[in-house]
Design an enzyme around this catalytic site. Structure first.
Site, PDB file in Angstrom:
ATOM      1  CG  ASP A 104       2.521   1.821  -0.730  1.00  0.00           C
ATOM      2  OD1 ASP A 104       3.252   1.764  -1.730  1.00  0.00           O
ATOM      3  OD2 ASP A 104       2.502   0.939   0.150  1.00  0.00           O
TER       4      ASP A 104
ATOM      5  CG  ASN B 249       1.856 -10.315  -2.895  1.00  0.00           C
ATOM      6  OD1 ASN B 249       0.836 -10.697  -3.447  1.00  0.00           O
ATOM      7  ND2 ASN B 249       2.529  -9.269  -3.307  1.00  0.00           N
TER       8      ASN B 249
ATOM      9  CD  GLU C 120       3.289  -1.682  -2.457  1.00  0.00           C
ATOM     10  OE1 GLU C 120       3.998  -1.000  -3.220  1.00  0.00           O
ATOM     11  OE2 GLU C 120       3.211  -1.523  -1.230  1.00  0.00           O
TER      12      GLU C 120
END
Ligand SMILES: Nc1nc2c(ncn2[C@@H]2O[C@H](COP(=O)(O)OP(=O)(O)OP(=O)(O)O)[C@@H](O)[C@H]2O)c(=O)[nH]1
Length: 312
Positions: A185, A193, A229
């Site tokens: 991850d 983001n 993710e």
């Protein structure tokens, strides 16, 4: 009325004109001699063979694609012998060496005593339909293939992972082989983001997927996007030590890529955390708890500071 009946009688000129002006190609075979009694002149326009060259069923069979010949001839003979009307699709050879898809629709004409007198039928050119069919089949294959791929990164999606892990799980147990799994991850991806924007986030996910995919090189290794993710790597026939090495390779490959991640609290470059697990042959573990355990280790890797591996 009588006139019309006469003009329309089989064998009459009107009848012949009608038969020979259809797109379908009429034919007749005498059952006893297995000779063509008639074949429409349209056959020459379609296949290039003149009507006079169609003498016996042997000509018909020899002008058929070798892959279709045996079953079509066997099927048509059996149906005719049983007196059953039938149809068959096959590839007919043209005089210049191409193949044209034909649908042959056959009616069995019987004598008053029930024995077979002759076969009459029509050949239809179905190449266009077959082409469309083939296109549909390949489109369907493509769709199936796509439905197992993650739309963004192009790696396997969760659906594919679910199917493969079940298979590999039972393979591993049956063959008493180890099976390893890495859950990976991206660290602080929310901040990524927020800082660089969602599009840049998408590009980053693609980049990470490409690197992780390059880390696992064996044919049965499978990288899938597990969720947002989070990626999962399935490693069949891989023991704990080898899985540990691979996890370290993934972690350092991502680091070596030097993907800027300024807002990350643990350093200026993008990092990943990994949970690793190995099914030891002979142990009686279940699949779901195994996946959960590996996921828990990923969580522990996060808790312990990220950019690290926690193995069982
Ligand atoms: N750009 C992009 N972002 C995604 C996608 N899928 C999930 N995300 C984002 O990934 C982020 C995951 O956030 P969190 O689960 O809080 O995890 P994190 O920020 O990576 O923090 P840790 O995992 O604890 O290190 C969320 O902001 C999601 O919006 C995607 O397809 N594209």
């Amino acid at each position: 009325m009588v006139d019309i009946d006469n003009r329309m009688a089989p064998g009459s000129a009107v009848y012949k004109t009608l038969l020979e002006s259809t797109k379908a190609i009429p034919w007749k075979i005498d059952w006893d001699s297995k000779q063509f009694a008639y074949i429409g002149p349209q056959i020459e326009a379609l296949l290039g063979w003149a009507p006079s060259s169609w003498e016996s069923v042997g000509d018909w069979a020899s002008r058929m694609h070798p892959a279709d010949r045996e079953w079509v001839v066997d099927f048509c003979v059996a149906q005719s012998q049983a007196g059953v009307d039938h149809e068959a699709d096959y590839r007919a050879l043209t005089r210049d060496g191409r193949y044209v898809w034909i649908r042959d629709v056959v009616h069995v004409v019987r004598n008053p005593d029930g024995t077979v007198d002759s076969l009459v039928g029509f050949m239809f050119d179905i190449s266009e339909r077959k082409r469309t069919e083939q296109q549909l089949i390949s489109l369907q294959k493509e769709m199936e293939e796509l439905s197992f791929r993650d739309g963004l990164t192009g790696v396997a999606n969760r659906r594919r992972f679910d199917a493969i892990i079940e298979l590999e799980w039972s393979n591993a147990r049956r063959n008493r082989q180890p099976l390893s799994m890495l859950m990976m991850d991206i660290d602080y991806f929310k901040q990524y983001n927020d800082r660089y924007g969602h599009l840049e986030g998408d590009a980053c996910l693609k980049h990470v997927a490409r690197i992780l995919n390059s880390a696992a090189t064996r044919a049965r290794d499978l990288l899938a996007r597990f969720g947002g993710e989070e990626f999962v790597l399935v490693l069949p026939e891989t023991d704990e030590a080898a899985a540990g090495k691979l996890a370290e390779r993934c972690r350092s490959l991502i680091l070596a890529e030097q993907i800027p991640h300024e807002p990350s609290p643990i350093g200026p470059m993008l990092t990943i955390s990994i949970g690793a697990g190995t099914l030891i042959s002979g142990h009686d573990d279940e699949l779901r708890p195994f996946i959960d355990a590996v996921d828990k280790r990923l969580y522990q890797a996060k808790q312990q500071g990220r950019n690290r591996i926690v193995a069982g």
